[in-house]
Design an enzyme around this catalytic site. Structure first.
Site, mmCIF file in Angstrom:
data_model
loop_
_atom_site.group_PDB
_atom_site.id
_atom_site.type_symbol
_atom_site.label_atom_id
_atom_site.label_comp_id
_atom_site.label_asym_id
_atom_site.label_seq_id
_atom_site.Cartn_x
_atom_site.Cartn_y
_atom_site.Cartn_z
ATOM 1 N N CYS A 41 -3.203 -6.595 -4.753
ATOM 2 C CA CYS A 41 -1.791 -7.362 -4.282
ATOM 3 C C CYS A 41 -1.191 -8.570 -4.860
ATOM 4 O O CYS A 41 -0.318 -7.180 -6.517
ATOM 5 C CB CYS A 41 -2.383 -8.567 -3.103
ATOM 6 S SG CYS A 41 -1.185 -7.824 -1.475
ATOM 7 N N ASP A 77 -1.757 2.054 3.474
ATOM 8 C CA ASP A 77 -1.150 0.943 2.974
ATOM 9 C C ASP A 77 0.175 0.735 2.673
ATOM 10 O O ASP A 77 0.696 2.082 1.919
ATOM 11 C CB ASP A 77 -1.188 0.898 1.472
ATOM 12 C CG ASP A 77 -0.883 -0.464 0.473
ATOM 13 O OD1 ASP A 77 -0.074 -1.104 1.349
ATOM 14 O OD2 ASP A 77 -2.127 -0.637 -0.334
ATOM 15 N N HIS A 107 -4.878 -1.679 3.688
ATOM 16 C CA HIS A 107 -3.964 -3.154 2.465
ATOM 17 C C HIS A 107 -5.141 -4.143 2.739
ATOM 18 O O HIS A 107 -5.077 -5.074 3.672
ATOM 19 C CB HIS A 107 -2.455 -2.494 2.734
ATOM 20 C CG HIS A 107 -1.872 -4.385 1.864
ATOM 21 N ND1 HIS A 107 -1.627 -3.858 0.195
ATOM 22 C CD2 HIS A 107 -1.916 -5.053 1.484
ATOM 23 C CE1 HIS A 107 -1.429 -4.586 -0.605
ATOM 24 N NE2 HIS A 107 -1.838 -5.675 0.192
#
Length: 257
Positions: free
Chosen positions: A141, A187, A219
């Protein structure tokens, strides 16, 4: 932009079971978690750049230990000077205020001018103190942006990122090494649109690349996914193996791209 900025999904998820085996220490003014392979030495190192929940979450430490068990020296810094976002933080939280240092007691922001020096300090330490000849980097991320920003000769040799966020198209176009990506089917940050933009950029670079799409996951699955859900458990394990195999193939080569 090749992926959108972090959102609330970047700190929600499940804490994983396990007992980390590495250790915490200080590198200048930054705390780092290190984990050594069974041989206690390795010419190949892995720099792990976390999501916004930080380096002290057991999930991230267990991942570092897994890379070490696969023969890589692993180091994972605190990218946030003690201002990581707690897993499943309750109440109101302003992501942009956090990025700009609004929650940090000293006002330290979480933008490239602050984060880049942490990454560079770790890379120097890996090459000088730990004698790493080749360095791979893993970014989850938030950390994916900094894998891409530093994927250049003399810095990061080979990159891997899972569900990356906030990567600028210009940053991606500037990479000079192999890059692999693990993407989630659902996501809002590394969306279908952004994934296709990323594919187009990588196709035009003439560098080794790989994008794996994992179905049935959201995600954050590679770090914070619920292991009780079979699809998530499989995807998390498979995404880790993807990273290991990518480094085994490209980081161990004598002549890096």
């Amino acid at each position: 932009m090749a992926s959108y900025p972090p959102q609330s999904c970047c700190y929600q998820g499940f804490e994983h079971d396990g007992r980390p085996q590495g250790s915490l220490s200080m590198l200048n003014d930054v705390e780092v978690y290190t984990s050594h392979p069974p041989t206690k030495s390795s010419e190949n190192g892995i720099l792990i750049l976390t999501d916004i929940t930080g380096h002290r979450v057991p999930n991230a430490q267990l991942i570092a230990d897994q890379f070490a068990m696969n023969g890589y020296f692993a180091i994972m810094p605190d990218l946030f000077y003690g201002d990581a976002v707690p897993l499943n933080k309750p109440g109101q939280f302003d992501m942009q205020k956090w990025r700009n240092g609004g929650y940090h007691p000293e006002g330290k922001n979480h933008l490239p001018p602050t984060v880049d020096p942490i990454v560079e300090s770790c890379l120097r330490e890996m090459r000088t103190e730990f004698n790493c000849k080749r360095i791979g980097a893993v970014g989850y991320c938030f950390g994916g942006k900094y894998v891409v920003r530093h994927l250049h000769p003399g810095k990061i040799d080979v990159g891997y990122t899972a569900h990356p966020s906030h990567i600028e198209e210009a940053e991606l176009k500037a990479i000079q090494g192999p890059l692999a990506i693990a993407a989630a089917e659902t996501d809002g940050i590394f969306s279908v649109e952004k994934r296709h933009v990323t594919e187009g950029i990588l196709r035009g670079l003439s560098l080794p690349y790989q994008i794996n799409l994992y179905g049935g996951v959201k995600h954050g699955f590679a770090v914070r996914g619920d292991p009780a859900i079979p699809d998530v458990r499989y995807a998390k394990r498979s995404a880790f193996v993807q990273g290991v195999e990518w480094f085994n193939e490209h980081l161990n080569q004598k002549n890096l791209v």
